[in-house]
Write a protein that holds these residues in place. Structure first.
Motif, PDB file in Angstrom:
ATOM      1  N   ALA A  21      18.917  61.774 102.702  1.00 42.47           N
ATOM      2  CA  ALA A  21      20.237  62.052 102.129  1.00 42.47           C
ATOM      3  C   ALA A  21      20.502  63.552 102.224  1.00 42.47           C
ATOM      4  O   ALA A  21      19.585  64.352 102.442  1.00 42.47           O
ATOM      5  CB  ALA A  21      20.316  61.579 100.676  1.00 42.47           C
ATOM      6  N   GLU A  60      15.195  63.105  99.911  1.00 45.18           N
ATOM      7  CA  GLU A  60      14.914  61.688 100.101  1.00 45.18           C
ATOM      8  C   GLU A  60      15.300  60.933  98.844  1.00 45.18           C
ATOM      9  O   GLU A  60      15.050  61.403  97.722  1.00 45.18           O
ATOM     10  CB  GLU A  60      13.424  61.454 100.404  1.00 45.18           C
ATOM     11  CG  GLU A  60      12.982  61.939 101.770  1.00 45.18           C
ATOM     12  CD  GLU A  60      11.535  61.622 102.043  1.00 45.18           C
ATOM     13  OE1 GLU A  60      10.813  61.301 101.069  1.00 45.18           O
ATOM     14  OE2 GLU A  60      11.120  61.682 103.217  1.00 45.18           O
ATOM     15  N   GLN A  61      15.892  59.767  99.038  1.00 44.14           N
ATOM     16  CA  GLN A  61      16.226  58.881  97.938  1.00 44.14           C
ATOM     17  C   GLN A  61      15.257  57.700  97.955  1.00 44.14           C
ATOM     18  O   GLN A  61      15.082  57.048  98.976  1.00 44.14           O
ATOM     19  CB  GLN A  61      17.663  58.373  98.063  1.00 44.14           C
ATOM     20  CG  GLN A  61      18.713  59.464  97.919  1.00 44.14           C
ATOM     21  CD  GLN A  61      20.123  58.930  98.069  1.00 44.14           C
ATOM     22  OE1 GLN A  61      20.333  57.815  98.531  1.00 44.14           O
ATOM     23  NE2 GLN A  61      21.096  59.743  97.689  1.00 44.14           N
ATOM     24  N   ARG A  62      14.638  57.440  96.820  1.00 49.17           N
ATOM     25  CA  ARG A  62      13.646  56.379  96.695  1.00 49.17           C
ATOM     26  C   ARG A  62      14.063  55.431  95.585  1.00 49.17           C
ATOM     27  O   ARG A  62      14.414  55.869  94.474  1.00 49.17           O
ATOM     28  CB  ARG A  62      12.272  56.963  96.385  1.00 49.17           C
ATOM     29  CG  ARG A  62      11.160  55.919  96.264  1.00 49.17           C
ATOM     30  CD  ARG A  62       9.847  56.574  95.861  1.00 49.17           C
ATOM     31  NE  ARG A  62       9.411  57.511  96.882  1.00 49.17           N
ATOM     32  CZ  ARG A  62       8.615  57.179  97.885  1.00 49.17           C
ATOM     33  NH1 ARG A  62       8.182  55.932  98.000  1.00 49.17           N
ATOM     34  NH2 ARG A  62       8.239  58.081  98.764  1.00 49.17           N
TER      35      ARG A  62
END
Length: 383
Positions: free
Chosen positions: A198, A204-206
């Motif tokens: 992102a 990072e999107q988790r």
């Protein structure tokens, strides 16, 4: 054990150790991993031997390499909705099935949900196969309605789509119909969570694995384990009738292969230094409905345009089929065709690198093969 009466210290490794733990015999362990059959020795590296057997012990019998694994009663299902253009799984579809296998683990099963028949599901890791009736035409609303109705009856824990032009659109339509959130463009898929980039890949999107997700291309490896059963699974209730659509007709218009960029082409026919009659080559490319390509030698000589060059210094292909005519296969050229699913080569040198890379090889002069192919294609059209 040391051998007596020797000028230098020598040891008998076959003799049992007198004290301490027994010595490992890596050769015996390697022999237990050997897969029977085949001209060349092959070894199953997924099996781990904790302690090597005795040298005279026979290896335990192993199932054949093509014997599918059967899951009778999976604890849950992970559904995969592929693109499957023409009834064949694409490389992206197989990657999504590999991601589904990671989510399913040992207790779950993978169900392939396709519109119409689809080949190769078992080799790609599918335990079940649900073949739905393909709607008339190419109406995306009708396809989404059929997939959503099937998923409601199948009740999978997770549903994965390929993040492609058709798969991404279908995933968003299905998410709207089912009223479920969609996690798109996942690059890491596992039971611990899904990850996507992102903000220009700066963060990072988790999230925890939800119901619906799409998998980015070339982000997850394909299933490399033994084949699965892909048992046909019929749904009890028929699919719900889709609502009336304002679309009167929907037809997929294929692009002209002569103008498609090499990076997007599905079928590429390339000429190398062994081709001298370029007019016949262009006729063959048109008859095969392929995209023309060339080696660096022809492009440097000005016989083919620079944008047709295949290789690390030209265009790296992701084609389904690559047909190489008179190309020996320099290392840079082989790097350009590494992502091709099928490679067919025609060359006079039996030991050429392109012949070794090809799944189907014709050891013959390409100048003589091209007119023969044109005659065969003309006979096929005349029937």
């Amino acid at each position: 054990m040391q051998v007596a009466a020797a000028p230098r210290p020598r040891y008998d490794r076959k003799a049992p150790a007198s004290r301490g733990r027994p010595r490992r015999d890596p050769r015996a362990e390697q022999e237990t991993r050997r897969v029977p059959g085949g001209a060349r020795p092959r070894y199953d590296l997924s099996q781990t031997v904790r302690f090597g057997p005795a040298p005279d012990a026979e290896p335990a019998p192993r199932p054949a390499a093509d014997t599918p694994l059967i899951v009778e009663a999976p604890a849950f299902l992970v559904a995969v909705v592929p693109d499957a253009l023409g009834g064949r799984l694409s490389a992206h579809d197989r990657q999504v099935l590999g991601a589904a296998r990671a989510l399913a683990g040992r207790e779950g099963g993978v169900a392939l949900v396709s519109l119409g028949p689809c080949e190769g599901g078992g080799q790609a890791g599918a335990d079940r196969h649900v073949a739905l009736e393909s709607p008339a035409g190419d109406d995306p609303a009708s396809r989404a309605a059929g997939i959503a109705a099937a998923l409601r009856e199948l009740r999978p824990r997770h549903v994965l789509f390929p993040e492609s032009l058709a798969g991404g659109d279908l995933a968003r339509r299905v998410a709207l119909r089912m009223g479920a959130p969609l996690f798109d463009n996942a690059e890491v898929v596992g039971p611990q969570g899904l990850v996507r980039p992102a903000r220009g890949r700066r963060v990072e999107q988790r999230v925890a694995p939800g119901l619906l997700a799409t998998v980015a291309p070339d982000a997850v490896a394909e299933h490399a384990g033994p084949p699965r059963e892909a048992r046909p699974l019929a749904l009890e209730s028929p699919s719900a009738e889709p609502p009336p659509s304002p679309i009167l007709s929907a037809v997929r218009i294929p692009a002209d292969p002569a103008t498609v960029p090499l990076a997007l082409a599905r079928f590429v026919t390339a000429a190398g230094n062994g081709i001298h009659d370029l007019d016949t080559f262009r006729q063959l490319v048109a008859a095969l409905h392929a995209t023309p390509g060339a080696s660096r030698v022809l492009c440097d000589a000005g016989l083919m345009p620079r944008h047709a060059q295949v290789g690390a210094s030209g265009t790296v292909l992701a084609a389904t089929c690559y047909f190489a005519l008179g190309i020996s296969g320099a290392p840079q050229h082989l790097q350009g065709v590494a992502g091709c699913e099928h490679v067919v080569a025609v060359n006079t040198d039996l030991h050429a690198a392109m012949i070794e890379r090809a799944g189907l090889a014709i050891v013959q002069d390409a100048q003589a093969v091209m007119p023969a192919l044109l005659r065969l294609l003309a006979e096929e059209e005349g029937r």
